[in-house]
Design a protein around this motif. Sequence first.
Motif, PDB file in Angstrom:
ATOM      1  N   ASN A   1       0.868  -1.173   0.000  1.00 41.14           N
ATOM      2  CA  ASN A   1       0.000   0.000   0.000  1.00 41.14           C
ATOM      3  C   ASN A   1       0.906   1.223   0.000  1.00 41.14           C
ATOM      4  O   ASN A   1       1.734   1.387   0.910  1.00 41.14           O
TER       5      ASN A   1
ATOM      6  N   ASP B   1       1.635   5.486  -1.960  1.00 36.70           N
ATOM      7  CA  ASP B   1       1.142   6.617  -2.736  1.00 36.70           C
ATOM      8  C   ASP B   1       2.130   6.944  -3.850  1.00 36.70           C
ATOM      9  O   ASP B   1       3.353   6.921  -3.636  1.00 36.70           O
TER      10      ASP B   1
ATOM     11  N   ASP C   1      -2.089   9.316  -6.005  1.00 37.14           N
ATOM     12  CA  ASP C   1      -3.003   8.171  -6.034  1.00 37.14           C
ATOM     13  C   ASP C   1      -2.504   7.124  -5.050  1.00 37.14           C
ATOM     14  O   ASP C   1      -1.304   6.827  -4.996  1.00 37.14           O
ATOM     15  N   ASN C   2      -3.422   6.537  -4.296  1.00 33.49           N
ATOM     16  CA  ASN C   2      -3.068   5.420  -3.425  1.00 33.49           C
ATOM     17  C   ASN C   2      -3.163   4.127  -4.224  1.00 33.49           C
ATOM     18  O   ASN C   2      -4.132   3.894  -4.936  1.00 33.49           O
ATOM     19  N   THR C   3      -2.133   3.302  -4.127  1.00 31.10           N
ATOM     20  CA  THR C   3      -2.071   2.041  -4.864  1.00 31.10           C
ATOM     21  C   THR C   3      -1.992   0.884  -3.883  1.00 31.10           C
ATOM     22  O   THR C   3      -1.203   0.921  -2.932  1.00 31.10           O
TER      23      THR C   3
ATOM     24  N   ASN D   1       4.897   6.852   1.607  1.00 32.97           N
ATOM     25  CA  ASN D   1       4.092   6.012   2.511  1.00 32.97           C
ATOM     26  C   ASN D   1       4.032   4.563   2.044  1.00 32.97           C
ATOM     27  O   ASN D   1       2.951   3.981   1.886  1.00 32.97           O
TER      28      ASN D   1
ATOM     29  N   ASP E   1     -10.213   1.730   3.851  1.00 32.96           N
ATOM     30  CA  ASP E   1     -10.206   3.164   4.045  1.00 32.96           C
ATOM     31  C   ASP E   1     -11.317   3.810   3.222  1.00 32.96           C
ATOM     32  O   ASP E   1     -11.372   3.668   1.999  1.00 32.96           O
TER      33      ASP E   1
END
Length: 270
Positions: free
Chosen positions: A166, A168, A217-219, A253, A264
């Motif tokens: 996880n 960003d 973008d969160n991946t 992160n 989330d």
Amino acid sequence: LGATNETGVGADLSWTENGSATAWDLEIGTTGFTPSGTPTNNDVANPFTWAGGTPVTTYDFYVRADCGMDNVDVSTWDGPYTFTTACATYTPNYLEDFTTYVPNCWEEATGPITGPTATGSSRWAADGFGNVGSSGSAKVEIWLASGAEWLLTPLFDLSAGGYELNFDVAVTYWSTTAADAIQGTDAVHLMQSTDGGATWTTINTWNSGNSPSNTGDNTVIDISAVTSATTQFAFLMLEGGSDVGDVNFYVDNFKVQTPPACPDVTGLMA
């Protein structure tokens, strides 16, 4: 005095005996400590495997011969010899927020998609995420024709299985916060090795068709089936042979974790 086979918690310590002693005393502490004259390890063999440290820490050690009566039938102390413990193999959960760069146990390198061939990189650097500020994330500039620049994580023990990545990512036009996109055949690959970095496979790619946004973008990558105790990941910036565009790609992160029980939902409204 010498140290070899450094691990995350210690090393094999050795010395040359100039007399006839068969037992020795050691005093070990973080580098620069003031010796007390009281052994931390008494009547040890040569060599001696010490395992009382912590990862990526520098230590000094002193040695004296101990011929049978502590503090009486002993030699003077010799030292210090300085050594640094190695990186640990991490067991999740793990978070790297790039407060410092290059982070402990991360490495920069160069080389083709088959794997790094040389250490160091002139293209990866610290920057603010999305070019907001000047620190707190990792950044690589994509603007030439032949870059092959790696940013490698530490090793992870994923024996338990069931984990995810996880993190960003973002892309901006060079040295601004403006939106832009990866151009031509340039790409950034998320690489994975399950044999300690000997071989690599691509598990995700960002290119002209799916560039991240400038705000980030969160991946999430499912790695639940990976159970290797010597797993490593890397971000590889690979330019496609032509000089097109000039963008920055950011990473922040970076987590290796057990998926949260509740996803989330930040930003959703009832």
